[in-house]
Design an enzyme around this catalytic site. Structure first.
Site, PDB file in Angstrom:
ATOM      1  N   GLN A 179       0.809  -1.228   0.000  1.00  0.00           N
ATOM      2  CA  GLN A 179       0.000   0.000   0.000  1.00  0.00           C
ATOM      3  C   GLN A 179       0.839   1.273   0.000  1.00  0.00           C
ATOM      4  O   GLN A 179       0.319   2.361  -0.239  1.00  0.00           O
ATOM      5  CB  GLN A 179      -0.939   0.016   1.218  1.00  0.00           C
ATOM      6  CG  GLN A 179      -2.039  -1.030   1.167  1.00  0.00           C
ATOM      7  CD  GLN A 179      -3.044  -0.805   0.046  1.00  0.00           C
ATOM      8  OE1 GLN A 179      -3.139   0.286  -0.537  1.00  0.00           O
ATOM      9  NE2 GLN A 179      -3.810  -1.837  -0.281  1.00  0.00           N
ATOM     10  N   HIS A 201      -1.119  -4.013  -9.032  1.00  0.00           N
ATOM     11  CA  HIS A 201      -2.461  -3.457  -9.225  1.00  0.00           C
ATOM     12  C   HIS A 201      -2.855  -2.384  -8.209  1.00  0.00           C
ATOM     13  O   HIS A 201      -3.932  -1.830  -8.286  1.00  0.00           O
ATOM     14  CB  HIS A 201      -3.507  -4.579  -9.298  1.00  0.00           C
ATOM     15  CG  HIS A 201      -3.799  -5.292  -8.013  1.00  0.00           C
ATOM     16  ND1 HIS A 201      -4.961  -5.079  -7.310  1.00  0.00           N
ATOM     17  CD2 HIS A 201      -3.097  -6.215  -7.314  1.00  0.00           C
ATOM     18  CE1 HIS A 201      -4.977  -5.870  -6.240  1.00  0.00           C
ATOM     19  NE2 HIS A 201      -3.852  -6.565  -6.219  1.00  0.00           N
ATOM     20  N   CYS A 325     -20.390  -7.832   7.860  1.00  0.00           N
ATOM     21  CA  CYS A 325     -21.260  -8.352   6.805  1.00  0.00           C
ATOM     22  C   CYS A 325     -20.629  -8.309   5.428  1.00  0.00           C
ATOM     23  O   CYS A 325     -20.998  -9.069   4.549  1.00  0.00           O
ATOM     24  CB  CYS A 325     -22.555  -7.578   6.781  1.00  0.00           C
ATOM     25  SG  CYS A 325     -23.492  -7.837   8.271  1.00  0.00           S
TER      26      CYS A 325
HETATM   27  C1  LIG Z   1      -1.078  -4.639   2.391  1.00  0.00           C
HETATM   28  C2  LIG Z   1      -1.342  -5.646   1.333  1.00  0.00           C
HETATM   29  N1  LIG Z   1      -0.545  -6.708   1.215  1.00  0.00           N
HETATM   30  C3  LIG Z   1      -0.730  -7.638   0.255  1.00  0.00           C
HETATM   31  C4  LIG Z   1      -1.764  -7.527  -0.652  1.00  0.00           C
HETATM   32  C5  LIG Z   1      -1.935  -8.613  -1.658  1.00  0.00           C
HETATM   33  O1  LIG Z   1      -1.547  -8.228  -2.945  1.00  0.00           O
HETATM   34  P1  LIG Z   1      -2.031  -9.082  -4.212  1.00  0.00           P
HETATM   35  O2  LIG Z   1      -3.482  -8.799  -4.363  1.00  0.00           O
HETATM   36  O3  LIG Z   1      -1.242  -8.553  -5.373  1.00  0.00           O
HETATM   37  O4  LIG Z   1      -1.735 -10.507  -3.937  1.00  0.00           O
HETATM   38  C6  LIG Z   1      -2.623  -6.421  -0.560  1.00  0.00           C
HETATM   39  C7  LIG Z   1      -3.772  -6.234  -1.460  1.00  0.00           C
HETATM   40  O5  LIG Z   1      -4.673  -7.001  -1.644  1.00  0.00           O
HETATM   41  C8  LIG Z   1      -2.407  -5.463   0.450  1.00  0.00           C
HETATM   42  O6  LIG Z   1      -3.213  -4.409   0.585  1.00  0.00           O
END
Ligand SMILES: Cc1ncc(COP(=O)(O)O)c(C=O)c1O
Lengths: 396, 283
Positions: A179, A201, A325
């Site tokens: 993040q 992404h 939920c």
């Molecule tokens: C802090 C954090 N770590 C790991 C991930 C996992 O990344 P990915 O969706 O590319 O596996 C995410 C997002 O889903 C994330 O916000």
């Protein structure tokens, strides 16, 4: 209806410039970068360029410190398993209670292989107690994995300080920076971080591509075994187009970081301040100072998060919630529970996460749509400020 | 995102009968803000006919909780208390063209609020502090009793602990009570199996029973024996014992006797659902 997308911590749109860079590699330039012909060789050059672009954004010493992976989750798994397998005599791991499941569930699994895991707690603002970390570190600690910034609240941990503490005790330090990358400036040359995970992404590159930063000289055991790709540290023919996309996105992000700190932050602050001013019985969840510029997590008392999301969605607004939920579980998110956010606010928590594509007009629309939604749901709620039941039934 | 039916979304977007009746004849409150959903149902009841003249609700909860409450009020208006008390959580879910499995607890909350309101009207207190004799809390996280778990299992023909959690929330917090839920479930499933078996037995006349035994021996057992050059003959049936005579190779193979008897007994038990034993008679 045009979508107002305020769920950028879940995923982001691919930047148009990124897509342009990727397209030829999904189409006519399909060569294998490992091949011994120039048709493949030109692809290998683009991957080398992408590696440089990622290294530049992170402030790494060398592109060789970048290993491309299939996602943030793989990077996290590769880091943790890589470290424990490289130090088989060490049987202890430290992480925090607020990690993403990619780290949390990996650490929850390791006791089955005989490891001891310490889950550090957080205070009401979502911050760690570094004394607790110091006390937990032992010569037996193989790896400490602490996220850079929290995906639900945006809270940023003092990672450089944590890295220094960990290195003093000789453990490997990994940070899940999925993040943080692209939202705040990083300079790994100047830090003591051994490993860092990122995911395409979340920064306007495609889904299904990520990277693991591995500081030169750090002991490592590959997670995926097979071919010689990625310097023998991650086997498998490269996801070429996405890696090129990730490189392009990192270069773009480097240029846009100042804007994240000003434009995006200003819009986030406007949204947050207006909601707090206009909607009574609300609060911000998480440290308001040490926080990603794009994220706000707001708890609306007396109403439930999924109901808010459904009504927002009816108006074309995409956000997310830490309520029970929405997850299909029966309890609010582990992050809000670890912070001991009162249940009255946790169930009604909404996360808005902006991007550089968010406009002021969109923020104004959200502000004006949100108030009537909360009013309406509070009018239905037995705990609504006008209801006679209020406060009687709040304790189990 | 949940796949809610159009009816759920309609009742969520346009909830019917929201509010609180002044001077209600019955009040039913269930859930609390800690658990993440709560429902307060107020009713106006005609004292002479016990007809529900009006029903209003207030709900704290997700989309399907609001929709379930709205549906409930529509379903009970105009019904007598006796009629209304027959409404199950399944009826509420059906009225909404179904709910996602993980959201079935919303329909259960509707049924519980109605129960509470009817009890309240009849002067029965059901606050959590005055639980009926013998009832005990199984899930401490969500305050779910053994009676509630059993009721919901039976009403909805549940067969797995995860389902019980989806329908009642029990076991969805710390998860420590899952073995207890498992035990309640096993107990009920066992009783139901026994009930089915005794029903099957009762329906069969003696003649039918004999025919079924003959048929099973013919179709399911003899072909096996014949394949090995043997055979059998039914000699007699006496209560739970079926006497058979082994023929051919079976006869001269003493080490096989035990397995053949067991094999035949098991087959017959499966078909007849009773404790049958096959016994070989000597020449
Ligand atoms: C802090 C954090 N770590 C790991 C991930 C996992 O990344 P990915 O969706 O590319 O596996 C995410 C997002 O889903 C994330 O916000």
């Amino acid at each position: 209806m045009k979508t107002i997308y305020l769920d950028n911590n879940a995923t982001t749109r691919i930047a148009p410039e990124v897509l342009d860079q990727m397209r030829p590699y999904l189409d006519e330039l399909y060569g294998n970068p490992s091949s011994m012909h120039s048709f493949g060789g030109q692809v290998a050059k683009k991957i080398a360029q992408a590696r440089e672009q990622v290294a530049d954004l992170l402030g790494a010493s060398s592109p060789a410190e970048i290993i491309f992976t299939s996602c943030g989750t793989e990077s996290d798994n590769a880091a943790i398993f890589g470290a424990v397998r490289s130090y088989p005599e060490k049987r202890h791991i430290i992480t925090s209670r607020v990690e993403h499941p990619a780290v949390l569930n990996t650490c929850r699994y390791l006791p089955k292989e005989g490891y001891r895991v310490t889950f550090l707690s957080v205070d009401h603002s979502g911050q760690l107690d570094l004394e607790e970390l110091r006390a937990a570190l032992t010569p037996d600690t193989a790896i400490v994995s602490i996220m850079y910034a929290n995906n639900e609240t945006g809270v940023i941990f003092p990672i450089d300080e944590i890295a220094a503490i960990v290195k003093e005790k000789g453990a490997i330090f990994h940070t899940d920076a999925v993040q943080a990358v692209g939202k705040i400036p990083l300079n790994l040359k100047e830090s003591q971080i051994d490993m860092l995970s990122l995911s395409g992404h979340k920064l306007h590159a495609p889904k299904g591509v990520g990277a693991l930063y591995l500081r030169q000289g750090t002991k490592f055991t590959p997670f995926l075994l097979g071919g010689h790709q990625e310097g023998g540290r991650r086997a498998g023919t490269e996801n070429v187009a996405s890696i090129i996309g990730l490189g392009a996105a990192c270069e773009l992000a480097a240029r846009h970081i100042p804007e994240e700190q000003t434009g995006v932050r200003a819009l986030r602050d406007k949204l947050e301040h207006s909601i707090l001013a206009k909607v009574p019985n609300t609060r911000v969840n998480g440290d308001p100072i040490h926080r990603l510029p794009n994220t706000t997590n707001i708890g609306f008392e007396f109403v439930e998060g999924e109901a808010i999301l459904l009504m927002l969605s009816d108006r074309g607004i995409a956000a997310s919630s830490g309520s029970a939920c929405t997850s299909g579980s029966l309890e609010p998110s582990h992050v809000l529970r670890a912070m001991e956010v009162p249940f009255t606010h946790a169930h009604g928590s909404i996360r808005f996460s902006l991007s550089r594509y968010t406009t002021e007009e969109e923020i104004d629309t959200v502000i004006s749509e949100l108030l009537p939604i909360i009013d309406r749901l509070r009018a239905i709620s037995p705990f609504g400020p006008k209801s006679k039941t209020l406060a009687q039934n709040q304790k189990p | 995102m949940w796949d809610y039916s159009a009816k759920v979304m309609d009742h969520f977007r346009h909830p019917r009968n929201v509010g609180e009746i002044d001077n209600p004849d019955a009040v039913g409150e269930i859930g609390n803000i800690v658990c993440g959903d709560a429902l307060k149902l107020t009713l106006k009841i005609d004292r002479s006919t016990e007809k529900i003249l009006d029903a209003k609700f207030q709900t704290f909860g997700c989309g399907s909780a609001i929709a379930s409450s709205s549906a409930l009020t529509e379903m009970i208006k105009g019904k007598t208390l006796d009629e209304a008390s027959k409404i199950t959580n399944k009826d509420i879910a059906d009225y909404l063209d179904g709910l996602p499995e993980e959201k079935m607890h919303c329909s259960v909350m509707g049924m519980e609020a109605l129960e509470a309101a009817i009890n309240n009207y009849r002067g029965i207190t059901t606050s959590s502090r005055q639980r009926p004799e013998g009832e005990k809390i199984i899930c401490r996280c969500f305050g779910v009793t053994d009676r509630k778990i059993a009721q919901v299992i039976e009403m909805n023909n549940l067969t797995a602990v995860d389902q019980v959690t989806n329908y009642t929330k029990a076991g969805g917090g710390c998860g420590q009570c899952r073995p207890q839920i498992e035990a309640i479930l096993a107990e009920i499933l066992k009783k139901e199996r026994e009930k089915k078996q005794s029903l099957l037995r009762k329906k069969m006349t003696n003649l039918e029973r004999i025919r079924l035994i003959q048929e099973t021996l013919e179709k399911e057992i003899r072909p096996y024996l014949q394949a090995d050059g043997g055979d059998l003959e039914l000699v007699d049936i006496d209560g739970h014992t079926v006497y058979i005579r082994l023929i051919g190779t079976c006869q001269s193979c003493p080490s096989m006797d035990f397995t053949i008897e067991t094999f035949i007994s098991q087959k017959l038990r499966q078909v007849l659902h009773e404790d049958i034993e096959a016994k070989k008679v000597e020449e």
